[in-house]
Each structure stands twice: as structure tokens, then as C-alpha cells.
Design an enzyme around this catalytic site. Structure first.
Site, PDB file in Angstrom:
ATOM      1  N   PHE A 108      46.326  17.700  90.347  1.00 48.01           N
ATOM      2  CA  PHE A 108      45.494  18.477  89.419  1.00 48.01           C
ATOM      3  C   PHE A 108      44.148  17.813  89.138  1.00 48.01           C
ATOM      4  O   PHE A 108      43.557  18.007  88.083  1.00 48.01           O
ATOM      5  CB  PHE A 108      46.241  18.725  88.098  1.00 48.01           C
ATOM      6  CG  PHE A 108      47.607  19.343  88.274  1.00 48.01           C
ATOM      7  CD1 PHE A 108      47.765  20.524  88.966  1.00 48.01           C
ATOM      8  CD2 PHE A 108      48.734  18.727  87.749  1.00 48.01           C
ATOM      9  CE1 PHE A 108      49.017  21.093  89.148  1.00 48.01           C
ATOM     10  CE2 PHE A 108      49.996  19.287  87.926  1.00 48.01           C
ATOM     11  CZ  PHE A 108      50.135  20.475  88.622  1.00 48.01           C
TER      12      PHE A 108
ATOM     13  N   GLY B 206      40.017  23.151  99.264  1.00 50.87           N
ATOM     14  CA  GLY B 206      40.866  22.619 100.329  1.00 50.87           C
ATOM     15  C   GLY B 206      41.328  23.650 101.341  1.00 50.87           C
ATOM     16  O   GLY B 206      41.268  23.409 102.548  1.00 50.87           O
TER      17      GLY B 206
ATOM     18  N   GLY C  46      39.153  29.909  97.659  1.00 50.36           N
ATOM     19  CA  GLY C  46      40.291  29.222  97.035  1.00 50.36           C
ATOM     20  C   GLY C  46      40.904  30.062  95.938  1.00 50.36           C
ATOM     21  O   GLY C  46      40.269  30.966  95.406  1.00 50.36           O
TER      22      GLY C  46
ATOM     23  N   GLU D 199      42.510  27.139  91.595  1.00 53.75           N
ATOM     24  CA  GLU D 199      41.895  26.914  90.287  1.00 53.75           C
ATOM     25  C   GLU D 199      41.543  28.223  89.586  1.00 53.75           C
ATOM     26  O   GLU D 199      41.579  28.306  88.365  1.00 53.75           O
ATOM     27  CB  GLU D 199      40.660  26.029  90.447  1.00 53.75           C
ATOM     28  CG  GLU D 199      41.065  24.673  91.026  1.00 53.75           C
ATOM     29  CD  GLU D 199      39.987  23.623  90.961  1.00 53.75           C
ATOM     30  OE1 GLU D 199      40.336  22.451  90.851  1.00 53.75           O
ATOM     31  OE2 GLU D 199      38.790  23.975  91.046  1.00 53.75           O
TER      32      GLU D 199
END
Ligand SMILES: Cc1cc2nc3c(=O)[nH]c(=O)nc-3n(C[C@H](O)[C@H](O)[C@H](O)COP(=O)(O)OP(=O)(O)OC[C@H]3O[C@@H](n4cnc5c(N)ncnc54)[C@H](O)[C@@H]3O)c2cc1C
Ligand code: SF4
Lengths: 735, 316
Positions: free
Chosen positions: A245, A514, A692, A695
Site C-alpha cells: 500500500f 504497475g 490502473g 488506487e
């Protein structure tokens, strides 16, 4: 490979493997306990000794004396490392405070010694015998008290502290409907399951670190800098990570002290940060105080929007970038944002899941709800009215994709928003006051260069090697899916190896960059491998079709593995990026819907339903992506209702520094969670056309909860977490 | 953790004898509290006497119609016992509101009564704490005290007792049976079992060193509606901010004990006379003289509101 023009059709678009809800390939290892975490790598080095960390008992000051005699004489003790014995140490670029403190102390539980012994119990017992005298000095521990001294900080990762468009002050003053409100968010702890842990072994001047780390290359560089040895002499290996995290983006005391301990003890040493030490020893999401001003016309058009945020950090640290999303989320001709940074002598503030946006939206999306109410407009409609398809600070930059309105509308339908009573405090279910709330989710997309190596063997198995990490996100699986899609193979013909600094440097795991970045790197390497295969098989790479384990060009067909019959074929490449991210604003969007019950007597708040609708580019693996989003929603629920590091303003530390005191949600707190992904591909982000979600999922959740609590009770809470003590005096009397 | 020696005993007499023989000895039952404290060197016994296998693990009827609960009955078994569920529902509910399934499988009746406070400063050995280190001061006073006592505290300590089970037992007028090294037995009402912190907050209970709890007895059932309402920030696996244990009879009379407000389960029989006049009147008497800290004054209205909700629920 350089990605500098929007993607056209490529092999990923076949969607034979990509885009399918695929079980995690590391899942069975995880669920059967066979995936070895850093502390469990018993086999990698013989004769491992145990290190136990001693943390500073004061927040600020100096060590005046340290007596190690009793500890040294304790059974089993092999070595004790302190700043005094460690020799000259540098400081990594990514750490604000030193990982080994002394004699100067920068924060509570800063590591000041490592006791190395034959067994863990011996190390722990001896650590308790280290006698330290301190000279305490005065520190600043309270954000609210440090505001006046807060300064304008330098830019963080390219984010300027201030922005201004048009005449904010004038437009706000002139606006017929205004909101000016102050919000606070507390310090948060990552509180991941696996503590920071490392095993270190030296072979001459070569150091190997088996550790738990999100960003391998950054951390190798920082370790080299700290130890003053060449990067080439350091190897990191971090194949499995039990949660990070953001808390494992950088080296922490465990990895440095393991290295120093192994040197001092002349044998491999393992160190895990003790749970009660972790919260003050490592980083946290800093608390914020935020002021939001919104001015609008009577029909709901925002004419002025201002967002200021104050946070604190150790000297040399950075701000929590809580105003970032306000620069992009809503239209409005006159705008201002500002971040200010105070010096605090609490532990180091740093990135935690969706840094900036997570706390920023906790405030902004409540402000938007408040504004909608003032205007008498449905909060979804108010957001729709103020949608923008261009960067409102630089209108020449369009969003590459922006389906916020679609997220809101889809969610409203699915959630039954139309049935909601907009008037607060009107819905009751037995002893519970029931309410619903909505908030927008927003998180920027970031791409980072990422490299990979792919190997093809005669059996037609492709092995991918990259120093990318899987922090529980599913990197192994989406990388395997990417290679399978590119090479025309089933998943079981792909082997993925991650987390080893000996592999090509990847984007790593952070900032939700990522998934898209690392798979784009694998894409690039696979393009090269396809060329090598075609060439080897005497085919034109442009004609070659890779499918079903075969390569075909015209009438010719060969097994993929044939290309390796004279020896393994190896290809390596890196994806670099041009300026598409400057030309287009690349962001991810979503909408969170929450229903809560507030106990009419006790004020306890329990979540009853949660729905997230996300538009975040191509979803590489809907199953893994859903897991990311529901995990993030859970974390968001925690930040809404319970997560708060309690600051002791006298002693200068986080008091509730274990998992009994720092409450995160348990199963009973989380109801059924639903996640919908809108169809989206974003050709500006990479050949994967992905962004992504890890988040995005937390962004806005807490505000949706807060707005639901308001709808249930009519009580507006602007200070998180929303605990019952903040509601009690305003709840209706109990008969 | 300091090194220690260990022995397992088979009878209560052997347990107390072993205690007398060894300096720095402690009993250990489920170990779910003691071991955590030992790891942090908050407790540093030199010798552990394992009493977990004593044959004190049965629940038997007493001659006067009550129940005698062996000291080693596990929390899970106690909560699930059919007689307890039927006649002492309050106790069963309080137990399952505590800790987690795994912990309740290990935790014993005696150990639960004797668990120590959850004050976070008690757990941090760098901090002053009179309960942990007599004379060192109290870091909670003036510090993070949201969870602390509002009644019965002293200038030396404002800790609460964290047990849920004990709150139900107090409401049910339970007694604690013990035996000492000389073989002498005694029975102490739960009401008198915990010591006010005064100037000696390191002494939690009236037990003498080496005195072994053998059982807890419950008088005969009192009927009524049993409600245990535990209030907390998260839905499970959290200690009570406050809790209300109530037995309410059809005629509106009843009993009320509170958890999370003081060093012991808080019950004032005189306050119960106010029950027909409602929660406000009861709370006023129960919490008369309350001295909240700057962070926990919310517990006063919380108790009143929770009790009001409980009484409404009892009325149906
Ligand atoms: C994570 C966590 C959450 C928890 N949540 C809750 C909760 O919500 N509510 C709640 O009520 N409790 C909670 N607990 C506490 C739990 O109930 C206690 O730890 C447990 O009841 C202790 O019982 P034990 O048998 O394990 O005691 P032990 O740890 O073995 O002993 C505790 C103490 O009792 C003494 N002792 C044991 N037996 C005897 C005897 N026969 N005679 C004299 N002395 C004796 C020991 O010497 C020791 O001092 C929680 C605990 C944990 C770890
Ligand atoms: S309240 Fe009691 S237990 Fe807590 S610090 Fe003060 S003395 Fe120690």
C-alpha cells in the site's frame, strides 16, 4: 520500444487471454501457504541469525548514552549494530529520516539498534537489555498548531504546490451560491498484513537481500547510496509481498539493519519489524487540514473552485498532495489550489494508496455534496453539470477518456438512486437510520518505463523475467496473460518470474502505474521475441500469426517451440513513453455508491451496501481488478469510519501503534460489494490500452460514506474518521 | 520476553503449592493475555504454572438452583452451554461479543476475569504508567484517553477493565470462588472483586498472590429479558467503547451494569430503582460524579442513549 503515438490494432486486441476473468496464477501458492514471504525464505541462506530492532523511546532529541553491556552478555547474542558501530552511512533519496538513528533522534521508534542473536527469542530478550539515556528536545507534533509556520513546498513528482486560473477571489465573492468549509483527515497507517521483513547475506563484498519491497530498482539504488557500495554489488529478491500500500515503496529499517547485522555477525541475518514498532518506525499517510471554497450560479454551474491543503512532515519531507484532483475533476473558469507544508516531528509522512487523491477526495466530494444541497440539485446531476472533457487548467489538453458521467449514471441505475429520499433523516429500519451517498472517484494514470526479458524454449514455454513486483495485485497473472496473448499460447505455457533485481528494470508497483506499465514492457519484449521467432522460422514477422502454440505465415506453420530448437531464444526490451501524457490528460474515473445504517441510539455507523462503477481503460483481468477495487473500497470504508493514528501531542508519537489500537475494517464491517467496469480502451496510454484501478477504488469511498451518513441523519461531519462521538449530540433524542 | 521456567499441574492444590515454592511464579490458563504481555515485558514471570488442564472445566448446577462454572471452562463452551443460553442469556451474549472465535476457544473463565487493561500506554513500555510501573506516572491523563474511564478513576490511573464477560457476571450477581496456598477457600462477589485504582493501580483485584480462582457461581436465574449491547467503532473484534448489560423484567424493574466506563463492571443497585423513570434518570445515578477526560465525555450521553435503546428494545 517507444510509445509516442496512440495505439492502433495489435495482438492484445484479440482478447483471447487478456480481458478474461482469470484466477491468479499464484493463488494456490498463496492459499496453501507455499508462497514464501521474505521472512520465510529459510532455504536461501544457511545459518540465519535473528535480528530484533530497538526503537527510540523519544520523538526528538539525542541519545546521551547507550549501554550495551548487558545485552552483549545475554545468551545467544552475536552482534549489536548501532549508528556508532555501523560506520559512515549515507541516506537514500527516498527516505526523509535516517533508517538508523543516533545520536540524533528524528522520530519516535526510529531504529537505534539491532540486536542479532542465535534465536528470535534471544534477540528479543537481549534487545530489552539495551540501556539508553536520552536528552529530549522540544518538537512540533500538532498540525493545527503548526499552520502559521507552514511554507510553500517545492514541487513533488512534478506537482507544483500552487495553481491559479482566472480570478478565483473575485468570482467566488460574486457567486450567488457559496460554500466555504474546512475538513480534516487524520494520519493513516498502511497496516498491511506482512510486516517489513528482510534476510541479508554477504558473500565478500556482494550483498543479497531477500525482502518485501514494491520498487526494486529504486531500493537497490538507495541501498547502494546508504551503504556506500556499488549498485552492482547488491541483489534484491522480492517475489511475494504480503501487502504494501505504498509502505514498501522504499527501504525501511529492516532491510538496512539486516545488511548491517549480517556484516557484523558474519552470517546471514533476518529481521522483521515488530508490529508495535511498525507504525511509528515506518511511514504513514499524513493528516491534512483542507479548506474548500466553491462558488456557483443558481443553476449549478461552478464559477469558482478553490482547494487549499495543509499537511506536515519531518524537515526535508513533502506535502500530501491533497489538492491534485481538484485541478482536474470539475469545470469552472476561476480556480485556485495551494498546498502548504509544516514541519512536524512525527514519524515520516509518505505515500499510501492513492496519495493526494484519497484524502483530497475525502474533503472535495463532501464539499460537492454540500454544494449540491445548497443549490437544491441532486448531487449526481450537479456533478454532471460540471463535467469537463478537457483539463480545466489547460483547456487545450483533452482527457484521453473521461466517462465520469457514465459511471455516475450507470451506478445510479444499478443502485436505485431514484428511490432515494434527498431529505436527510427520513428513512428508518428498526433502530437504524438509513441513508445513501455518492461520490466521484478520480485518480490519475501514470505510465513509467518498464523492461522485461522473455525466453522461449523448445517445449514452447515462454518465461518472462522482470523486476516487477506483485504486491497482491495480480501482476504475475496479467503479465502471464500478456505474454500468452502475444505469443499465442495458453496460460500454462507461460512462466513468470518477478521481483529480482537481476531481471530487467520494471515500473514497479506504486501509483497504480504497475499494471499498464509492466505489461506494456512485456508487450515490447514479446514483439521482439515474435520477430526473433519469425526470423528463425524463416517467416516474415509482419505476416506471422501466433495462435494455439503455433506460428503460421501463409501456408507455412510451425510449433512455436521449433524456433528454439537450436537453443533458447531470448528477447529483451523496454517500453518508453513519448509525450502523449502531456498532450492528453490520462485519468481514471469512477463513482461510489454507499448505503449506511446509523444506530439511532448509539450512533454506530454500519455500511449496508457498496457499489463502485469504474472507467479505467482496458481491464486486463476483471477478476483481479475487482479484487483490487473491493479491497480499496474496504480501505476507504476504514478511512471513513475508524482509521486514525492517535497523536500524543506531548510525547510526539502515534499511540495506537498496533493492530488492536489501529482499527481497520473486519469482515463484519463490510457488506456485499459490487463493482462494475465500463467498457473502455485508452489508446493513448500504451499498446495495452489499459490504466490502473488499484488506487481508483479507494478514491471517493470515504466521502460517499460521509454523504450517506448525512442523508441518514442530517449530520454533516467534516472531520474523519466519522466515529459515533461526532454524531451523538446531534442525533435525535431517544424516547 | 524474559526466559522463564514452566510446569503443568494436575490439581488446584498442586497449583498453589507450586506457586509457594517458586519466586516470581504466575498461573497461566489460555495464555491469550498473559503471553502477549510477556512478549512486551509488561509481565515478567520467572515461572509459569499451567493450570489450563485442571479438572475445573465443567459447568454444574448448584444446590440453590444456580450454576457453578469451573475456572477453566473456555469462553466458547460457556457461551454455548444450553443452560447458560436459556437462563443467563446475558452472559452468553456478552461472551460472544468479545474477542474472536479463535480467542474464545482458548480463553478461560478465570483468565477472562483477570485480563488486564487495554490502555495503549500500558502496552508501551517507553511510557509512564502507574499500573505497569508503580510511581512512574500516568501517560493517559492528558493524553489519548478516548477509551478511558469516566467513573471510579484516580489521579494515578484512568484505565478501564476490558472484559465483556465480567459485565454480565456483575449484572447476574456472580461470585468468584478461590483457594489459596493454605487450602483456604473463599467466595468474593464480582462486585467486590476489582480494586479501585486509588494510589495503587497496579493491583487490579483483591486476589492475594498465589490465590487460585476455581470457579464462578451464578445464583438462580432471575428471568426477564437479557440484553447485552456492546458499542464500538467497528462491528467486531474490538473492545467496547461502552457496553450495557441489562436484565429487564415485565414490570419494568431490572438490573443494569456498564462496561467500558471504569476499572470494574459498573453497577449501582440504587440506580436501578430509577428504571421505571427511564434511561436518563438511571444514568444520572449510575454516573453521578463522573469525571470524563477531555476526550471521553461522549461516554456520558452514549451510556444514556444506549440504555434508552436497550430499554426500548426490552419493551419490545
Ligand atoms: C485480540 C484480542 C481481542 C480481544 N477482545 C476482547 C473483547 O472484545 N472482550 C473481552 O472481554 N476480551 C477480549 N479479549 C481478551 C480475552 O478475553 C482474554 O485474553 C482472555 O479471556 C484471557 O483468558 P486466558 O485464559 O487466555 O488468560 P491468561 O492469559 O492465561 O491469563 C490471564 C491472567 O489470569 C491469570 N489466571 C489465569 N487463570 C487463573 C486462575 N485460575 N486463578 C488465578 N489466576 C489465573 C493469569 O496469571 C494471568 O494473569 C481479547 C484478547 C485479544 C488477544
Ligand atoms: S490509565 Fe492506568 S494503565 Fe493507562 S497509563 Fe495511566 S496508569 Fe497506566
Amino acid at each position: 520500444m517507444k510509445f509516442d503515438t496512440p495505439a492502433t490494432t495489435n495482438p492484445i486486441d484479440q482478447l483471447k487471454v487478456i480481458g478474461k476473468p482469470t484466477n491468479r496464477i499464484d493463488g494456490p501458492l498463496k492459499t496453501t501457504g507455499l508462497a514464501p514471504y521474505a521472512y520465510e525464505r529459510h532455504d536461501v541462506a544457511a545459518n540465519q541469525a535473528y535480528g530484533y530492532v530497538v526503537g527510540s523511546a523519544i520523538a526528538k532529541g539525542r541519545i546521551s548514552s547507550m549501554n550495551l553491556d548487558a545485552a552483549k552478555a545475554a545468551p545467544g547474542v552475536l552482534a549489536i549494530v548501532t549508528a556508532g558501530t555501523a560506520g559512515k552511512l549515507g541516506k537514500g533519496n527516498f527516505n526523509t529520516a535516517k533508517l538508523l538513528g543516533g545520536p540524533a533522534i528524528d522520530h519516535y521508534h526510529q531504529a537505534i539498534a539491532l540486536v542479532v542473536a542465535e534465536t528470535f527469542e534471544q534477540a528479543r530478550a537481549a534487545a530489552a537489555l539495551v540501556r539508553v539515556e536520552y536528552a529530549r528536545s522540544k518538537g512540533a507534533f500538532e498540525l493545527a498548531a503548526a499552520l502559521d509556520a507552514a511554507i510553500k513546498p517545492p514541487a513533488v513528482f512534478g506537482t507544483e504546490p500552487d495553481s491559479s486560473v482566472g480570478d478565483f477571489a473575485g468570482a467566488f465573492a460574486a457567486a450567488p451560491v457559496q460554500l466555504d468549509a474546512r475538513y480534516t483527515t487524520p494520519d493513516h497507517s498502511h497496516a498491511m498484513m506482512e510486516p517489513h521483513a528482510s534476510i541479508a547475506a554477504w558473500d565478500g563484498d556482494k550483498l543479497t537481500l531477500w525482502t518485501s519491497n514494491q520498487m526494486i530498482a529504486w531500493s537497490v539504488g538507495d541501498m547502494a547510496k546508504t551503504l556506500g557500495i556499488p549498485k552492482e554489488n547488491i541483489r534484491f529478491d522480492s517475489p511475494y509481498i504480503g501487502g504494501g500500500f505504498g509502505g514498501k515503496l522504499f527501504n525501511r529499517a529492516d532491510v538496512l539493519l539486516a545488511a548491517l547485522g549480517a556484516k557484523a555477525a558474519r552470517r546471514p541475518v533476518k529481521v522483521a519489524l515488530q508490529r508495535p514498532l511498525m507504525i511509528n518506525n515506518t511511514t504513514h499517510r499524513p493528516a491534512t487540514i483542507q479548506r474548500i471554497r466553491i462558488g456557483a450560479t443558481a443553476d449549478g454551474k461552478i464559477t469558482a473552485i478553490g482547494h487549499e491543503s495543509w499537511s506536515g512532515d519531518l524537515p526535508g519531507g513533502g506535502p500530501e498532495t491533497a489538492v491534485a484532483q481538484t485541478r482536474l475533476l470539475y469545470a469552472g473558469a476561476n480556480r485556485m489550489t495551494a498546498m502548504r507544508l509544516a514541519v512536524l516531528d512525527l514519524p515520516e509522512g509518505n505515500a499510501m494508496r492513492a496519495p493526494g487523491e484519497a484524502p483530497g477526495l475525502m474533503a472535495l466530494e463532501v464539499a460537492v455534496d454540500e454544494m449540491a444541497e445548497k443549490l437544491g440539485i441532486d448531487p449526481i446531476q450537479f456533478r454532471v453539470i460540471n463535467d469537463t472533457q478537457v483539463d480545466p487548467e489547460k483547456p487545450s489538453r483533452p482527457f484521453s477518456q473521461r466517462q465520469l458521467n457514465e459511471c455516475l449514471k450507470t451506478g445510479a441505475d444499478k443502485f436505485g438512486w431514484a428511490r432515494r429520499n434527498a431529505k436527510p433523516g427520513m428513512t428508518r429500519d428498526g433502530q437504524w437510520l438509513v441513508g445513501t451517498g455518492v461520490a466521484a472517484a478520480f485518480r490519475n494514470n501514470m505510465n513509467a518505463p518498464s523492461a522485461a526479458r522473455v525466453r522461449l524454449d523448445t517445449a514452447g514455454v515462454v518465461t518472462v523475467e522482470t523486476d516487477m513486483t506483485d504486491i497482491g495485485t495480480g501482476s504475475y497473472t496479467i503479465i502471464a496473460q500478456t505474454a500468452a496473448e502475444m505469443m499465442g499460447l495458453p496460460l500454462d505455457k507461460i512462466v513468470v518470474k518477478l521481483g529480482d533485481s537481476a531481471f530487467p528494470v520494471s515500473a514497479g508497483s506504486g501509483g497504480q502505474w504497475g499494471a499498464n506499465s509492466s505489461t506494456a514492457g512485456v508487450y515490447a519484449a514479446c514483439v521482439k521475441l515474435r520477430e526473433a521467432v519469425a526470423q528463425k522460422l524463416g517467416m516474415n514477422p509482419l505476416d506471422a500469426v501466433f495462435a494455439g502454440g503455433k506460428v503460421k505465415a501463409g501456408r507455412r506453420s510451425a510449433a512455436l517451440g521449433d524456433a528454439a530448437k537450436d537453443g533458447e531464444l531470448v528477447a529483451e526490451d523496454k517500453m518508453d513513453y513519448g509525450d502523449l501524457a502531456e498532450k492528453y490528460q490520462q485519468s481514471t474515473f469512477g463513482a461510489h455508491f454507499v448505503e449506511v445504517g446509523v444506530h439511532a441510539a448509539t450512533g454506530e455507523i454500519r455500511i449496508r451496501r457498496m457499489l463502485a462503477v469504474c472507467a479505467a481503460g482496458r481491464i486486463l483481468n476483471p477478476k483481479a481488478a475487482r479484487s483490487q477495487v473491493i479491497g480499496a473500497m474496504t480501505m476507504g470504508a476504514g478511512s471513513a469510519l475508524m482509521e486514525e493514528l492517535a497523536v500524543d501531542k506531548r510525547f510526539g508519537f502515534f499511540v495506537n501503534h498496533d493492530l488492536a489500537g489501529y482499527e481497520v475494517p473486519v469482515h463484519a464491517d463490510i457488506p456485499h460489494q459490487e463493482v462494475i467496469f465500463l467498457d473502455e480502451t485508452d489508446p493513448t496510454t500504451s499498446p495495452m490500452k489499459a490504466k490502473g484501478v488499484g488506487e481508483l477504488g479507494i478514491c471517493g469511498v470515504a466521502a460517499a460514506v460521509a454523504n450517506a451518513v448525512y442523508n441518514a441523519t442530517g449530520i454533516r461531519t467534516r472531520n474523519y474518521p466519522i466515529t459515533l462521538d461526532k454524531l451523538l449530540d446531534k442525533l435525535p433524542a431517544i424516547a | 520476553m524474559k526466559s522463564f521456567t514452566y510446569e503443568r499441574v494436575e490439581t488446584p492444590a498442586a497449583a498453589t503449592a507450586a506457586f509457594a515454592k517458586t519466586k516470581g511464579a504466575r498461573f497461566i490458563a489460555g495464555g491469550t493475555n498473559l503471553l502477549d504481555l510477556m512478549k512486551l515485558e509488561i509481565e515478567t514471570p520467572a515461572h509459569l504454572i499451567d493450570v489450563s488442564r485442571l479438572a475445573l472445566d465443567t459447568i454444574e448446577p448448584t444446590t440453590d438452583g444456580g450454576l457453578r462454572i469451573g475456572a477453566m471452562v473456555r469462553n466458547t463452551d460457556l457461551a454455548a452451554d444450553a443452560r447458560v443460553r436459556r437462563d443467563y442469556g446475558l452472559l452468553s451474549r456478552a461472551l460472544v461479543a468479545g474477542a474472536s472465535g479463535q480467542l474464545r476457544n482458548k480463553a478461560t473463565t478465570a483468565g477472562n476475569l483477570l485480563q488486564r487493561t487495554r490502555c495503549p500506554y500500558f502496552y508501551d513500555t517507553n511510557m509512564p504508567c502507574n499500573k505497569r510501573k508503580p510511581g512512574s506516572g500516568c501517560a493517559a491523563i492528558g493524553g489519548f484517553s478516548r477509551l478511558h474511564a469516566i467513573v471510579g478513576a484516580s489521579d494515578a490511573c484512568i484505565a478501564t477493565h476490558p472484559s465483556d464477560m465480567a459485565v454480565a457476571m456483575r449484572a447476574l450477581d456472580a461470585w468468584v470462588e478461590t483457594v489459596d496456598g493454605a487450602g483456604k477457600t473463599r467466595s468474593v462477589p464480582v462486585a467486590d472483586f476489582y480494586r479501585a485504582p486509588g494510589k495503587t493501580p497496579h493491583l487490579d483485584t483483591v486476589l492475594a498472590p498465589g490465590e487460585l480462582i476455581t470457579a464462578v457461581t451464578l445464583p438462580k436465574p432471575v428471568g426477564g429479558t437479557h440484553i447485552y449491547q456492546k458499542v464500538r467503532d467497528r462491528a467486531s473484534y474490538a473492545f467496547a467503547l461502552i457496553s450495557v448489560a441489562a436484565v429487564v423484567q415485565k414490570d419494568g424493574s431490572g438490573r443494569v451494569a456498564l462496561g467500558g466506563v471504569g476499572y470494574k463492571p459498573w453497577r449501582i443497585e440504587a440506580a436501578e430503582a430509577e428504571l421505571p423513570r427511564g434511561a436518563k434518570a438511571v444514568t444520572a445515578k449510575l454516573l453521578a460524579g463522573a469525571k470524563p477526560s477531555h476526550e471521553n465525555a461522549y461516554k456520558l450521553p452514549l451510556v444514556e442513549r444506549t440504555l434508552a435503546g436497550v430499554l426500548a428494545q426490552a419493551r419490545g
